[in-house]
Motif scaffolding. Structure first.
Motif, short mmCIF file in Angstrom:
data_model
loop_
_atom_site.label_atom_id
_atom_site.label_comp_id
_atom_site.label_asym_id
_atom_site.label_seq_id
_atom_site.Cartn_x
_atom_site.Cartn_y
_atom_site.Cartn_z
N GLY A 1 23.83 -23.21 -29.07
CA GLY A 1 22.40 -23.29 -28.86
C GLY A 1 21.85 -24.65 -29.18
O GLY A 1 22.51 -25.49 -29.80
N THR A 2 20.61 -24.85 -28.75
CA THR A 2 19.90 -26.09 -29.04
C THR A 2 18.44 -25.77 -29.33
O THR A 2 17.85 -24.87 -28.73
N VAL A 3 17.88 -26.51 -30.28
CA VAL A 3 16.48 -26.33 -30.65
C VAL A 3 15.63 -27.21 -29.74
O VAL A 3 15.86 -28.42 -29.63
N ILE B 1 14.89 -24.36 -37.49
CA ILE B 1 15.71 -23.22 -37.91
C ILE B 1 16.55 -23.65 -39.11
O ILE B 1 17.20 -24.70 -39.07
N GLU B 2 16.54 -22.84 -40.15
CA GLU B 2 17.48 -23.02 -41.25
C GLU B 2 18.62 -22.04 -40.99
O GLU B 2 18.48 -20.84 -41.17
N ALA C 1 19.81 -16.78 -40.10
CA ALA C 1 18.86 -17.88 -40.03
C ALA C 1 17.48 -17.48 -40.51
O ALA C 1 17.12 -16.30 -40.51
N ARG C 2 16.72 -18.51 -40.90
CA ARG C 2 15.28 -18.40 -41.13
C ARG C 2 14.65 -19.27 -40.06
O ARG C 2 14.93 -20.47 -39.98
N ILE C 3 13.82 -18.65 -39.26
CA ILE C 3 13.27 -19.32 -38.08
C ILE C 3 11.75 -19.42 -38.23
O ILE C 3 11.08 -18.42 -38.50
N SER C 4 11.23 -20.63 -38.05
CA SER C 4 9.80 -20.88 -38.20
C SER C 4 9.04 -20.46 -36.95
O SER C 4 9.53 -20.64 -35.82
N ILE D 1 19.48 -27.46 -41.71
CA ILE D 1 18.22 -27.38 -40.96
C ILE D 1 18.44 -27.99 -39.59
O ILE D 1 18.97 -29.10 -39.47
N TYR D 2 18.03 -27.26 -38.55
CA TYR D 2 18.13 -27.74 -37.17
C TYR D 2 16.71 -27.95 -36.63
O TYR D 2 15.86 -27.07 -36.78
#
Length: 111
Positions: free
Chosen positions: A55-57, A62-63, A89-92, A72-73
């Protein structure tokens, strides 16, 4: 910038999170699944494992903990999760990602 309308018009998938938390749009073939995720609220993705994923941000943050390593990505960062490796993950809120799954049937299309 949101995903363009022609992408958001792709079919949605059935994920175990409410529609007010995450929006999905996918392209599915016999070879795999490409998913466009838009996270509307902060969320925590519990640890789990499945077939390979890349995947790509596109936007947001995303942590990710992949195989016990946390990082962190941010936009432009990519991640590669080998088959069977536990990750969570923790996703903002406001994060958008493109994920590619080797398993074509990883998620069912919404009816």
């Amino acid at each position: 910038m949101p995903f363009p309308e022609f992408i958001t018009d792709f079919p949605e998938i059935d994920v175990p999170f409410p529609d007010d938390v995450v929006k999905t749009a996918v392209v599915q073939s016999d070879a795999g699944l490409v998913a466009f995720f838009t996270f509307l609220k902060d969320m925590e993705l519990p640890p789990h494992a499945h077939g390979a994923q890349w995947g790509t941000v596109v936007e947001g943050e995303i942590e990710f903990t992949i195989g016990g390593e946390t990082r962190i990505y941010r936009p432009g960062d990519s991640y590669d999760i080998p088959a069977g490796v536990e990750h969570g993950a923790r996703i903002s809120a406001g994060t958008r990602v493109i994920d590619v799954f080797e398993e074509a049937g990883r998620y069912a299309l919404k009816a």
